[in-house]
Design a protein around this motif. Structure first.
Motif, short mmCIF file in Angstrom:
data_model
loop_
_atom_site.label_atom_id
_atom_site.label_comp_id
_atom_site.label_asym_id
_atom_site.label_seq_id
_atom_site.Cartn_x
_atom_site.Cartn_y
_atom_site.Cartn_z
N LEU A 257 4.36 6.51 -9.01
CA LEU A 257 5.68 5.87 -9.14
C LEU A 257 5.94 4.80 -8.08
O LEU A 257 6.43 3.72 -8.42
CB LEU A 257 6.79 6.92 -9.13
N PRO A 258 5.62 5.07 -6.81
CA PRO A 258 5.90 4.03 -5.81
C PRO A 258 5.16 2.73 -6.10
O PRO A 258 5.66 1.64 -5.80
CB PRO A 258 5.42 4.65 -4.49
N ILE A 259 3.98 2.81 -6.67
CA ILE A 259 3.20 1.60 -6.89
C ILE A 259 3.46 1.01 -8.28
O ILE A 259 3.65 -0.19 -8.43
CB ILE A 259 1.69 1.90 -6.73
N LEU A 260 3.47 1.88 -9.28
CA LEU A 260 3.57 1.39 -10.65
C LEU A 260 5.01 1.24 -11.13
O LEU A 260 5.26 0.66 -12.18
CB LEU A 260 2.80 2.32 -11.59
N GLY A 261 5.93 1.81 -10.36
CA GLY A 261 7.33 1.66 -10.75
C GLY A 261 7.81 2.83 -11.58
O GLY A 261 7.04 3.55 -12.20
N GLU B 14 3.12 15.82 -7.37
CA GLU B 14 3.07 15.06 -6.11
C GLU B 14 2.32 13.75 -6.29
O GLU B 14 2.69 12.73 -5.71
CB GLU B 14 2.40 15.91 -5.03
N LEU B 15 1.26 13.78 -7.08
CA LEU B 15 0.53 12.53 -7.35
C LEU B 15 1.46 11.51 -7.98
O LEU B 15 1.50 10.34 -7.59
CB LEU B 15 -0.63 12.79 -8.32
N VAL B 16 2.21 11.96 -9.00
CA VAL B 16 3.11 11.05 -9.69
C VAL B 16 4.18 10.54 -8.74
O VAL B 16 4.42 9.34 -8.63
CB VAL B 16 3.76 11.76 -10.90
N GLU B 17 4.78 11.47 -8.00
CA GLU B 17 5.93 11.11 -7.18
C GLU B 17 5.55 10.22 -6.00
O GLU B 17 6.26 9.29 -5.65
CB GLU B 17 6.59 12.40 -6.66
N ASP C 65 0.85 -1.19 0.00
CA ASP C 65 0.00 0.00 0.00
C ASP C 65 0.89 1.24 0.00
O ASP C 65 1.98 1.22 0.55
CB ASP C 65 -0.88 0.02 1.26
N PRO C 66 0.41 2.31 -0.62
CA PRO C 66 1.21 3.53 -0.53
C PRO C 66 1.29 3.99 0.92
O PRO C 66 0.32 3.87 1.67
CB PRO C 66 0.41 4.53 -1.38
N ASP C 67 2.44 4.47 1.28
CA ASP C 67 2.65 4.87 2.66
C ASP C 67 2.27 6.33 2.82
O ASP C 67 3.07 7.23 2.61
CB ASP C 67 4.13 4.64 3.01
N PHE C 68 1.03 6.57 3.18
CA PHE C 68 0.55 7.94 3.23
C PHE C 68 1.20 8.73 4.36
O PHE C 68 1.22 9.94 4.33
CB PHE C 68 -0.98 7.97 3.39
#
Lengths: 350, 370
Positions: free
Chosen positions: A41-45, A34-37, A3-6
């Protein structure tokens, strides 16, 4: 997949004000970044560790430029273009910013129930004409229809691929101190054309979108030298977003002279009237090139010989001072920082 | 371009800078009252090119910045209602209330729209008879006539679905308050040209007399600002305090009389909270009893909403020229345009926002690269 680490995002102030998507997340500025970063990116690579208009892939020994873009512009038709030609030009331009020769496009439609067939017909005709004129065929597509009220008439997605010539390596991180910053033409026309139509504003003269395919211009520039360092088409966020992203990515400073910016009088007047800044307004047929100084004159001349580069002009240079920061020199000789716009530009009250 | 280029000419600017430098012999603190002037000064780097003796203090003249938190919360409360279309000038949408901003309300389902004129809001009301359309009327005297006109139009047409959340502020009482402060550092005021185009200059003579402080009515283009400064320095160096009009191509002494009549018909003077500063007596306009049915506070029963401000935010001191934006401990840390604590950081005309946007190279490097 984690999961993204919010809570543990690397940015000290990530997305914290918004628990839901706001319009600014699509504005091409800091919120989009910010959405991308922090999410995508963290999830999709992160394919190649570098944000650019298109990805570079190696397929069976050939280097390919691959990109996609979605179009939600309102109104569908505006002075100088429509969502149809925009969708063709936009993806061609994204592909071309890697120096690639575009090969083929896909088109995906999301249509709202009740959309007049005549409207769709006009959009598709505009697409066909734009693809023909650019010499890049649409080879595959998709259509979906959603309930009335779930889409504002129609949305278009296009994707495309192109072949990158041998020896061409164009990407933001290649910007080097000493490089020359060249704009291919005027700033602000597309954004102001769309906004004036959308808001029903009239400025005496009709401001037309600059929407155009830029792969021919890029090919003409590459004919001078394969050693172009960076190309960006200055869409959402305009020139200031493009330069800010290049400066941040390459960790260099960029300076430009405000007095040299090609801002048409009617665009400047509209911006003054609306409280907007022409350097942050979207263009759809304009690129910024970062070119080694030894090639700058020849590249500039080649651009001016091309129909989509007639207004090309040198506006500044890359420097090793203030890395990551774009600085404008004002006509009076002072300087100021030019930032990545936050989200959408908001008209000032007075 | 006509009406723009001639007030941006670098050669004339150079002459004005030289004249100002030549005249200046002592330190002077000059407040430009209007946010539009702040924007022009910072954007063009005028402050960097003035003699070191001249300090420009960015005044409270950004209407977005001084709109109190409680008023923003009222706007958010109204905008979130399902039967409401909430209309506003663009830069109010990002001003934080206690919990969120109008963009947040919009993403949560509120119908929030940017308009360029209150008459656009009236039009939206006519096109949406089953919705309540509310216009967020903030601003100084400049925007008041059009706002007043929209209420007159609505009343004349018998519209029952248009109302206004009004939070107008007035320049002369603000100048009076700042000049009366025991901490006052301001040697001279550049008055806001567009405010004076509506209200005239006659209100400023008594302030000059009372405080023995020069006031120069000044425009917004770079050369307008420089000419205002030149005339100001001339007065200060000569030791005189007069009312001077450096924006005579737009401003006349009596102002725009029909506009003033419009305002008098719709608004009445009231005490007003200024965000970061506090209450200034007789410094605002509210909707008069004759138009009460069009007052959104009354219509939606939000008159009681009030809100405390962030204890970290020192925008009040910034607005009074007691603190430079980058001297605030929250500047560039807790408080950025992305996460503003006070409204001075929100608008590009706000003292902190303008400073953050354009002057970061001169403040510590780590600031702002968040």
């Amino acid at each position: 997949m984690a999961d993204p680490d919010f809570d543990g995002w690397s940015c000290p102030l990530p997305l914290r004000r918004y628990e839901r998507i706001v319009m600014g997340h699509g504005g091409g500025g800091q919120l989009s970044a910010e959405l991308v970063e922090h999410l995508f990116l963290p999830i999709l690579g992160d394919h190649d560790g570098e944000m650019h208009d298109a990805a570079r892939l190696s397929l069976e020994g050939r280097d390919v430029s691959f990109s996609t873009d979605s179009y939600v512009v309102r109104p569908l038709f505006f002075p100088g273009g429509s969502i149809g030609d925009l969708a063709i030009h936009g993806t061609i331009n994204d592909i071309a910013m890697r120096g690639a020769e575009p090969v083929a496009l896909s088109v995906g439609f999301i249509l709202e129930e009740g959309l007049p067939m005549e409207t769709l017909g006009r959009v598709v005709e505009a697409m066909g004409a734009a693809a023909d004129a650019a010499g890049v065929p649409v080879v595959t597509g998709d259509t979906k229809v959603v309930d009335r009220g779930q889409a504002d008439g129609l949305y278009v997605n296009t994707a495309g691929i192109g072949v990158i010539p041998d020896g061409v390596d164009i990407r933001p991180r290649r910007a080097e101190p000493g490089d020359v910053v060249i704009l291919s033409g005027t700033l602000g026309q597309h954004g102001v054309a769309v906004m004036s139509k959308r808001e029903g504003l009239e400025f005496g003269t009709e401001i037309r979108s600059d929407s155009a395919p830029l792969h021919g211009l890029v090919a003409a520039m590459l004919a001078v030298t394969k050693d172009l360092h960076v190309l960006r088409d200055m869409t959402r966020g305009g020139m200031s977003a493009s330069l800010s992203e290049i400066a941040a990515s390459a960790k260099v400073g960029i300076e430009f002279e405000e007095a040299k910016l090609p801002i048409p009088g009617d665009v400047a007047a509209a911006c003054s009237f609306l409280g907007l800044d022409a350097i942050s307004i979207a263009n759809e047929g304009r690129l910024v090139a970062i070119v080694p100084p030894g090639h700058a004159d020849a590249v500039l001349a080649a651009m001016r010989d091309h129909e989509h580069g007639r207004g090309a002009v040198v506006v500044g240079s890359v420097t090793d001072e203030h890395p990551g920061v774009v600085v404008a020199r004002t006509p009076f000789g002072a300087s100021r920082v030019v930032d990545l716009p936050l989200g959408e530009q908001l008209p000032r009250i007075c | 371009m006509k009406f723009l280029d001639e007030f941006n000419d670098p050669e004339i600017a150079k002459q004005l800078f030289a004249q100002i430098a030549e005249m200046t012999t002592r330190p002077w603190a000059i407040m430009e009252v209007c946010g539009g002037q702040t924007y022009s000064i910072i954007r063009n780097g005028i402050d960097q090119l003035l003699p070191d003796e001249i300090e420009l203090i960015h005044g409270p003249g950004c209407p977005v910045c001084v709109t109190p938190l409680g008023t923003i919360d009222k706007a958010l409360e109204i905008a979130a209602r399902p039967d409401v279309i909430f209309t506003s000038f663009g830069d109010m949408l990002r001003v934080p209330g206690s919990d969120e901003d109008l963009f947040g309300v919009k993403s949560g389902g509120g119908d929030v729209r940017i308009v360029y004129s209150p008459l656009d809001a009236v039009k939206i009301a006519e096109e949406n008879p089953d919705k309540q359309v509310v216009f967020f009327a903030i601003g100084f005297e400049t925007t008041a006539p059009a706002n007043a006109m929209s209420l007159q139009v609505a009343k004349r047409r018998g519209m029952d679905n248009y109302s206004m959340l009004a939070s107008h502020v007035l320049v002369p009482p603000a100048i009076d308050t700042i000049a009366s402060s025991p901490n006052n550092r301001v040697d001279g005021f550049l008055a806001a040209g567009h405010v004076c185009s509506v209200m005239g200059t006659w209100q400023y003579g008594p302030l000059v007399e009372k405080h023995q402080v020069p006031i120069v009515v000044t425009g917004f283009e770079p050369l307008d600002v420089l000419e205002g400064l030149r005339r100001m320095i001339s007065q200060l160096e000569r030791g005189v305090a007069e009312l001077d009009n450096a924006y005579a191509r737009v401003v006349v002494e009596e102002g725009n009389l029909p506009a003033q009549e419009l305002i008098a018909d719709v608004f009445e003077v009231c005490d007003r909270q200024w965000r970061g500063i506090g209450e200034i007596p007789q410094s605002g306009w509210r909707i008069s009893p004759a138009f009460r049915e069009f007052d959104a506070e009354y219509r939606f029963g939000v008159g009681d909403i009030d809100a405390p401000e962030s204890p970290l935010c020192r925008s009040g001191e910034v607005l009074q020229g007691l603190l430079k934006p980058n001297q605030c401990e929250a500047f560039g840390k807790e408080c950025t345009p992305r996460t503003p604590l006070g409204a001075t950081m929100v608008s590009s005309e706000g003292a902190c926002g303008a400073y953050y946007q354009y002057r970061r190279l001169e403040v510590p490097v780590e600031v702002g690269r968040g």
